[in-house]
Design an enzyme around this catalytic site. Structure first.
Site, PDB file in Angstrom:
ATOM      1  N   CYS A   7      -2.295   8.827   3.213  1.00 31.17           N
ATOM      2  CA  CYS A   7      -2.074   8.334   1.847  1.00 31.17           C
ATOM      3  C   CYS A   7      -3.218   8.691   0.908  1.00 31.17           C
ATOM      4  CB  CYS A   7      -1.846   6.828   1.870  1.00 31.17           C
ATOM      5  SG  CYS A   7      -3.169   5.933   2.681  1.00 31.17           S
TER       6      CYS A   7
ATOM      7  N   GLU B  41       0.880  -1.183   0.000  1.00 32.24           N
ATOM      8  CA  GLU B  41       0.000   0.000   0.000  1.00 32.24           C
ATOM      9  C   GLU B  41       0.906   1.218   0.000  1.00 32.24           C
ATOM     10  OE1 GLU B  41      -3.192  -0.173  -0.253  1.00 32.24           O
ATOM     11  OE2 GLU B  41      -3.468  -2.316   0.086  1.00 32.24           O
TER      12      GLU B  41
END
Ligand code: NAP
Length: 526
Positions: free
Chosen positions: A297, A263
């Protein structure tokens, strides 16, 4: 009832308990290990220490986790589910303590800390409720109807390695471990060196909820030593962090041919169509861009606005951002906290200074706030950013966003898709327009009339990055099944796959061809 911490060090007994949970304190080298200070981002003061890990610490962690995993894999699913349901309640009941630790370590505001607590709870609930369905043995249609009995079995990979960053240290430190553990694996985790205690307090709660001792090992230390040693030993690697480190680890685990979920970074766009409800936009946009001081993120760093509403959006954005309250502490009324450390402050300052030098206009913010704490920086909005400015395409990972006017939604989509990243995107528009745009966006998550929260919190659907933003997914069935191996068990009965011995090969071959054609036509073959 948790009594609010002062801003200083962690209470001594809690600090000792958390430190003793790390594998580092159990190995032969513990007495001589280097101590690392963990500092609060609010004021730069030390809140505790951990030990700097070695390859031997990681080796021992795997030894312990592998032994515990052997027994755990035999534990009935119902028993595993009960542990995680108890953990869910423990997390929610102790949310104030969890938020205090997360805030102390990261300097984030209380609302962003609550997001972490919620994330852990909803992942625990979802995977505890669904693990049986996901990994239970499934009958599948066999090669020859009736004669072949086939089942699909999911078995744990073994010991999963986990390496996590500092930005959401509680959520990222534990939420991806939950499905790994429920699926029957052990876990060896390396939290970020800035924020080990947020992960450790959750591990303490897991053990207090009934998780067998040793099943989840935490080794503190640097990425290059501890992280790399984990990647060399684990049976599957779950990594969250930068695209740069994701590539290094990808090469390392590729060599070992083990599974990998990464990720990674993003440069997330938000599109505002001319039919958007601008009151709604203004209610949501500051949290879409500045939650956790933009160190998220899925945070928005680019805003594309259709021309007819551009001026109004710019004017209202300036007012909304300048009204934000930034500061340190545990109060709920603070809209944005600190950055994590000096490195982040330097990076954010550099992006804004470069943009200014290229001729961009700072609409709001644009400077550090040492009066509030050593790493504070104002929420910053840029406009009129000239082509070629780094902030247009590179991830800042801080409270910096730019607004750009577009002539059409086609142009907005083209620009939104015009980077190497594909993590999260958002569209504010009338619902039909929003859905149409969403279907053209190259990103693993798209929010309509929402920044990132709705897609992130929908844990039943897999989420992750397209392009350079990652590989593999967390959440949903994929978020658990990736931690399992599939075993295809096919039992042949009554008739051999090669046909009865009394029939010639040619006759059997012709009969099979006829059966295949009939099977396709009458749809009795899968
Ligand atoms: P990073 O530098 O990649 O660090 C992340 C973790 O990897 C830390 O624990 C770090 O350890 C470790 N590490 C560093 N180098 C390593 C190596 N060579 N081998 C093994 N482990 C290593 O990431 P960051 O800059 O701190 O975090 C911010 C980035 O993470 C941003 O790009 C952000 O977008 C991304 N992120 C992505 C998601 C997502 O879900 N897609 C979520 C959060 C953050 P130490 O630092 O302790 O040495």
């Amino acid at each position: 009832m948790h009594k609010r911490f002062p801003m200083g060090p962690l209470p001594e007994d809690l600090h000792r308990k958390l430190l003793n949970l790390t594998t580092n304190t159990k190995t032969a080298g513990a007495a001589d290990a280097e101590k690392v200070d963990v500092k609060s981002s609010f004021n730069g003061e030390t809140i505790g220490t951990v030990l700097s890990g070695t390859v031997e610490d990681v080796e021992y962690a795997f030894e312990l986790a592998r032994a515990a995993q052997q027994k755990w894999a035999q534990t009935p699913i119902e028993q595993r589910q009960e542990i995680f349901r108890a953990f869910h309640d423990r997390v929610l009941d102790n949310r104030e303590l969890l938020m205090d630790i997360v805030q102390l370590e990261t300097g984030k505001n209380r609302a962003s800390a609550l997001d972490e607590v919620m994330d852990v709870a909803i992942n625990a609930r979802y995977y505890a409720n669904n693990v049986g369905k996901l990994i239970g043995e499934k009958k599948r249609p066999g090669a020859l109807p009736i004669a072949t009995r086939s089942v699909e079995q999911h078995i744990p990979k073994g010991v999963v390695g986990q390496i996590t960053p500092w930005n959401y240290p509680l959520a990222l430190g534990i939420s991806d471990a939950i499905p790994a553990l429920l699926a029957g694996n052990g876990v060896v985790a390396k939290p970020d060196s800035n924020t080990p205690f947020s992960c450790l307090i959750a591990v303490l709660f897991l053990y207090e909820s009934g998780l067998p001792r040793d099943l989840m090992q935490v080794v503190t230390g640097s990425g290059t030593v501890v992280g790399s040693a984990i990647a060399d030993r684990c049976d599957y690697l779950m990594f969250t962090g930068s695209t740069k480190t994701g590539r290094i680890l990808g090469r390392q685990v590729g060599e070992r041919l083990i599974g990998y979920s990464a990720e990674l970074g993003g440069k997330n766009p938000l599109i505002i169509a001319k039919d958007a409800d601008l009151d709604l936009v203004m209610r949501e946009i500051t949290s879409a861009c500045f939650s956790n001081s933009g160190q998220l993120c899925v945070s928005i760093e680019r805003i594309y606005v259709e021309e007819p509403v551009y001026t109004e959006v710019v004017n209202r954005m300036k007012v909304a951002v300048e009204a934000m309250k930034i500061g340190s502490g545990f109060n709920w009324d603070i809209d944005m906290g600190s950055l994590i450390n000096q490195t982040q402050l330097d990076t954010v300052s550099r992006f804004v200074d470069e943009a200014r030098e290229h001729g961009a206009r700072v609409l709001a913010g644009g400077k550090a706030r040492p009066d509030l704490g050593p790493y504070f920086y104002e929420p910053t909005v840029l406009v009129d950013v000239p082509a070629g400015t780094p902030v247009l395409s590179d991830e800042v990972f801080g409270p910096v966003v730019y607004i750009e006017k577009v002539a059409s939604l086609e142009e907005a989509v083209e620009k939104a898709n015009g980077t190497s990243y594909g993590l999260n995107a958002s569209v504010f528009a009338a619902p039909e327009t929003g859905r149409k745009i969403a279907s053209q966006i190259e990103a693993g998550g798209v929010g309509i009339n929402d920044g990132y929260a709705a897609s992130w919190a929908t844990v039943s659907v897999p989420l992750g990055g397209m392009k350079q933003s990652g590989m593999g997914r967390r959440h949903g069935p994929d978020g658990l099944l990736k931690y399992t191996e599939i075993r295809n068990v096919a039992e042949q009965r009554f008739i051999s796959m090669r046909g009865p011995a009394v029939i010639s090969r040619k006759v059997y071959a012709d009969a099979m061809v006829t059966a295949l054609k009939l099977g396709k036509k009458l749809r009795f073959l899968p």
